[in-house]
Design a protein around this motif. Sequence first.
Motif, PDB file in Angstrom:
ATOM      1  N   TYR A   1       6.415   5.039   2.945  1.00 63.07           N
ATOM      2  CA  TYR A   1       7.237   3.666   2.947  1.00 63.07           C
ATOM      3  C   TYR A   1       6.403   2.579   3.066  1.00 63.07           C
ATOM      4  N   ASN A   2       6.562   1.463   2.640  1.00 67.84           N
ATOM      5  CA  ASN A   2       5.705   0.415   2.571  1.00 67.84           C
ATOM      6  C   ASN A   2       6.739  -0.768   2.682  1.00 67.84           C
ATOM      7  N   ARG A   3       6.405  -1.798   3.189  1.00 70.11           N
ATOM      8  CA  ARG A   3       7.323  -2.975   3.456  1.00 70.11           C
ATOM      9  C   ARG A   3       7.296  -3.744   1.971  1.00 70.11           C
ATOM     10  N   THR A   4       6.138  -3.872   1.509  1.00 67.26           N
ATOM     11  CA  THR A   4       5.885  -3.975  -0.071  1.00 67.26           C
ATOM     12  C   THR A   4       6.066  -2.947  -1.042  1.00 67.26           C
ATOM     13  N   THR A   5       7.319  -2.779  -1.606  1.00 64.77           N
ATOM     14  CA  THR A   5       7.811  -1.705  -2.385  1.00 64.77           C
ATOM     15  C   THR A   5       6.729  -1.468  -3.690  1.00 64.77           C
ATOM     16  N   ALA A   6       6.152  -2.521  -4.308  1.00 68.39           N
ATOM     17  CA  ALA A   6       5.255  -2.217  -5.343  1.00 68.39           C
ATOM     18  C   ALA A   6       4.053  -1.340  -4.693  1.00 68.39           C
ATOM     19  N   LYS A   7       3.429  -1.563  -3.580  1.00 69.76           N
ATOM     20  CA  LYS A   7       2.390  -0.805  -3.191  1.00 69.76           C
ATOM     21  C   LYS A   7       2.718   0.638  -3.055  1.00 69.76           C
ATOM     22  N   ALA A   8       4.094   0.793  -2.421  1.00 71.16           N
ATOM     23  CA  ALA A   8       4.616   2.274  -2.313  1.00 71.16           C
ATOM     24  C   ALA A   8       4.473   2.957  -3.715  1.00 71.16           C
ATOM     25  N   GLU A   9       4.966   2.144  -4.993  1.00 73.52           N
ATOM     26  CA  GLU A   9       5.181   2.698  -6.214  1.00 73.52           C
ATOM     27  C   GLU A   9       3.735   2.943  -6.866  1.00 73.52           C
ATOM     28  N   LYS A  10       2.740   1.965  -6.484  1.00 74.75           N
ATOM     29  CA  LYS A  10       1.420   2.265  -6.854  1.00 74.75           C
ATOM     30  C   LYS A  10       0.857   3.394  -6.286  1.00 74.75           C
ATOM     31  N   TRP A  11       1.323   3.641  -5.222  1.00 72.90           N
ATOM     32  CA  TRP A  11       0.568   4.861  -4.341  1.00 72.90           C
ATOM     33  C   TRP A  11       1.191   6.235  -5.099  1.00 72.90           C
ATOM     34  N   VAL A  12       2.433   6.195  -5.399  1.00 76.91           N
ATOM     35  CA  VAL A  12       3.151   7.225  -5.895  1.00 76.91           C
ATOM     36  C   VAL A  12       2.531   7.585  -7.346  1.00 76.91           C
ATOM     37  N   SER A  13       2.286   6.507  -8.126  1.00 75.55           N
ATOM     38  CA  SER A  13       1.833   6.772  -9.453  1.00 75.55           C
ATOM     39  C   SER A  13       0.391   7.366  -9.447  1.00 75.55           C
ATOM     40  N   GLU A  14      -0.567   7.063  -8.300  1.00 76.84           N
ATOM     41  CA  GLU A  14      -1.641   7.826  -7.996  1.00 76.84           C
ATOM     42  C   GLU A  14      -1.974   8.917  -7.413  1.00 76.84           C
ATOM     43  N   PHE A  15      -0.967   9.248  -6.485  1.00 76.88           N
ATOM     44  CA  PHE A  15      -0.973  10.537  -5.755  1.00 76.88           C
ATOM     45  C   PHE A  15       0.271  11.493  -5.925  1.00 76.88           C
ATOM     46  N   GLY A  16       1.042  10.921  -6.591  1.00 82.03           N
ATOM     47  CA  GLY A  16       2.449  11.756  -6.532  1.00 82.03           C
ATOM     48  C   GLY A  16       3.162  11.720  -5.643  1.00 82.03           C
ATOM     49  N   GLY A  17       4.323  12.608  -5.209  1.00 79.52           N
ATOM     50  CA  GLY A  17       5.192  12.567  -4.070  1.00 79.52           C
ATOM     51  C   GLY A  17       6.193  11.558  -4.696  1.00 79.52           C
ATOM     52  N   ARG A  18       6.744  10.837  -3.507  1.00 75.84           N
ATOM     53  CA  ARG A  18       7.885   9.864  -3.619  1.00 75.84           C
ATOM     54  C   ARG A  18       7.730   8.724  -2.553  1.00 75.84           C
ATOM     55  N   SER A  19       8.410   7.555  -2.785  1.00 73.63           N
ATOM     56  CA  SER A  19       8.502   6.837  -2.067  1.00 73.63           C
ATOM     57  C   SER A  19      10.155   6.546  -1.394  1.00 73.63           C
TER      58      SER A  19
END
Length: 290
Positions: free
Chosen positions: A31-49
């Motif tokens: 979870y991140n306050r800025t959703t785009a950052k969470a989506e970027k993390w998921v695209s890089e590492f997998g998992g989910r936001s």
Amino acid sequence: MAKVAFIGLGVMGYPMAGHLAKKGGHDVTVYNRTTAKAEKWVSEFGGRSAPTPREAAEGCDFVFCCVGNDDDVRSVTTAEGGAFSRMKAGAVFVDHTTASAALARELDAAARKGGFHFLDAPVSGGQAGAENGVLTVMVGGEEAVFAKAEPVMEAYARKIGLMGEAGAGQLTKMMNQICIAGIVQGLSEAIHFGQTAGLDLEKVVEVISKGAAQSWQMENRHKTMIRGEYEHGFAVNWMRKDLAIVLDEARRNGSTLPLTALVDQFYGDVQAMGGGRWDTSSLLKRLGNG
């Protein structure tokens, strides 16, 4: 493999959560306050936001958090939509934020009431330590809970120590920041003195860094300080936040910290120079060098 959540994907949290997924092999929700950052993390590492801390924490064995300050921690834990409302029985919430010891005790009590566990676990090592997975983690909480969480934290840490009961991790981090403040000021004055005296500072550091003056700051910051570059570490704004926590705790427990208070004022001068986002070695700039 554990089911884990990580709340807060800043310069520290983003790589820490990444190590949990890649090195630890855990099932990670972020979870991140800025959703785009969470989506970027998921695209890089997998998992989910997840859209809220509460939904990120649901069903997790461990929930990790690394945000800004006491109020930020409360906003993702005990506030509406916070993780504490969905922590399952026996789960562990680990707060890596540098915050107050009072907050750690407050959240420990709330966790106990909710049937789960809490550890305050501030870190040292900066952005580079987080990216390389070699942070130092200072933990407060129960020994049995620490024993459960330590193997998971090893994904991003080189040294993890249980310092005592709830709040002890934060108090240890305060000692860490007290030491850093004095060391950086001393190093700044030494470089200022050497520049004014016309010495070859690389030659000087090569010699004195092998003796009693040696420090991590000297080894890792002297070159950039000599070049007047201050974009390589922990920002002055964050250091002042940490020192405010230190000085508030000192007033509470009766400690006398004259050097820490003075260096805090010097960092205020750096902020007034427009250097709030410079790294902490920018104390040299205040002396007229760099």
